[in-house]
Motif scaffolding. Structure first.
Motif, PDB file in Angstrom:
ATOM      1  N   VAL A  64       0.860  -1.184   0.000  1.00 13.26           N
ATOM      2  CA  VAL A  64       0.000   0.000   0.000  1.00 13.26           C
ATOM      3  C   VAL A  64       0.898   1.236   0.000  1.00 13.26           C
ATOM      4  O   VAL A  64       1.986   1.230   0.579  1.00 13.26           O
ATOM      5  CB  VAL A  64      -0.968   0.048   1.214  1.00 13.26           C
ATOM      6  CG1 VAL A  64      -2.029  -1.012   1.107  1.00 13.26           C
ATOM      7  CG2 VAL A  64      -0.231  -0.060   2.521  1.00 13.26           C
ATOM      8  N   VAL A  66       1.578   4.892   1.317  1.00 14.60           N
ATOM      9  CA  VAL A  66       1.210   5.665   2.509  1.00 14.60           C
ATOM     10  C   VAL A  66       1.841   7.060   2.481  1.00 14.60           C
ATOM     11  O   VAL A  66       1.912   7.737   3.494  1.00 14.60           O
ATOM     12  CB  VAL A  66       1.573   4.908   3.813  1.00 14.60           C
ATOM     13  CG1 VAL A  66       0.693   3.677   3.973  1.00 14.60           C
ATOM     14  CG2 VAL A  66       3.041   4.509   3.849  1.00 14.60           C
ATOM     15  N   ASP A  73      -3.585   7.223   9.798  1.00 17.86           N
ATOM     16  CA  ASP A  73      -3.969   6.691   8.491  1.00 17.86           C
ATOM     17  C   ASP A  73      -3.019   5.578   8.039  1.00 17.86           C
ATOM     18  O   ASP A  73      -3.447   4.611   7.404  1.00 17.86           O
ATOM     19  CB  ASP A  73      -4.012   7.805   7.442  1.00 17.86           C
ATOM     20  CG  ASP A  73      -5.147   8.780   7.675  1.00 17.86           C
ATOM     21  OD1 ASP A  73      -6.130   8.401   8.345  1.00 17.86           O
ATOM     22  OD2 ASP A  73      -5.054   9.927   7.185  1.00 17.86           O
ATOM     23  N   ARG A  77      -4.120   1.830   7.013  1.00 19.13           N
ATOM     24  CA  ARG A  77      -3.756   1.197   5.738  1.00 19.13           C
ATOM     25  C   ARG A  77      -3.016  -0.118   5.966  1.00 19.13           C
ATOM     26  O   ARG A  77      -3.218  -1.083   5.234  1.00 19.13           O
ATOM     27  CB  ARG A  77      -2.892   2.142   4.885  1.00 19.13           C
ATOM     28  CG  ARG A  77      -3.601   3.393   4.394  1.00 19.13           C
ATOM     29  CD  ARG A  77      -4.753   3.133   3.446  1.00 19.13           C
ATOM     30  NE  ARG A  77      -4.382   2.508   2.211  1.00 19.13           N
ATOM     31  CZ  ARG A  77      -4.026   3.135   1.108  1.00 19.13           C
ATOM     32  NH1 ARG A  77      -3.997   4.450   1.073  1.00 19.13           N
ATOM     33  NH2 ARG A  77      -3.708   2.466   0.023  1.00 19.13           N
ATOM     34  N   GLN A  80      -5.600  -2.700   6.818  1.00 18.61           N
ATOM     35  CA  GLN A  80      -6.301  -3.115   5.611  1.00 18.61           C
ATOM     36  C   GLN A  80      -5.431  -4.063   4.782  1.00 18.61           C
ATOM     37  O   GLN A  80      -5.917  -5.077   4.281  1.00 18.61           O
ATOM     38  CB  GLN A  80      -6.657  -1.900   4.753  1.00 18.61           C
ATOM     39  CG  GLN A  80      -7.733  -1.020   5.337  1.00 18.61           C
ATOM     40  CD  GLN A  80      -7.894   0.285   4.538  1.00 18.61           C
ATOM     41  OE1 GLN A  80      -7.240   0.495   3.534  1.00 18.61           O
ATOM     42  NE2 GLN A  80      -8.747   1.164   5.045  1.00 18.61           N
TER      43      GLN A  80
END
Length: 85
Positions: A64, A66, A73, A77, A80
């Motif tokens: 991901v 970032v 956040d 992430r 997730q």
């Protein structure tokens, strides 16, 4: 699939990586305490965009972006990423 490794990449001075650096400072000790046998690698290099990679069993990798995110956040992430296995 089980998580085999987490790699966190970021720039050690760039403003867009500041949330990732803050995440490392505040969350790494807890992550390592709860997962003592899981390799959590931190790589900082000038100009590197902030990303988190997860390697799962059978060599499967996902990541991901970032870059520019807050510490909260970044944590979201990462969660997730680990749950999309």
């Amino acid at each position: 699939p089980a998580v085999r490794e987490i790699r966190i990449l970021c720039c050690q001075t760039g403003a867009a990586s500041s949330g990732t650096r803050q995440f490392i400072t505040s969350h790494y000790p807890t992550l390592k305490q709860h997962n003592p046998d899981l390799p959590i690698l931190i790589r900082q290099a000038k100009g590197t965009p902030a990303r988190i990679f997860a390697r799962f069993e059978r060599g499967q990798e996902k990541h991901v972006e970032v870059e520019g995110l807050s510490s909260t956040d970044v944590a979201s992430r990462l969660s997730q990423l680990l749950n999309i296995s």
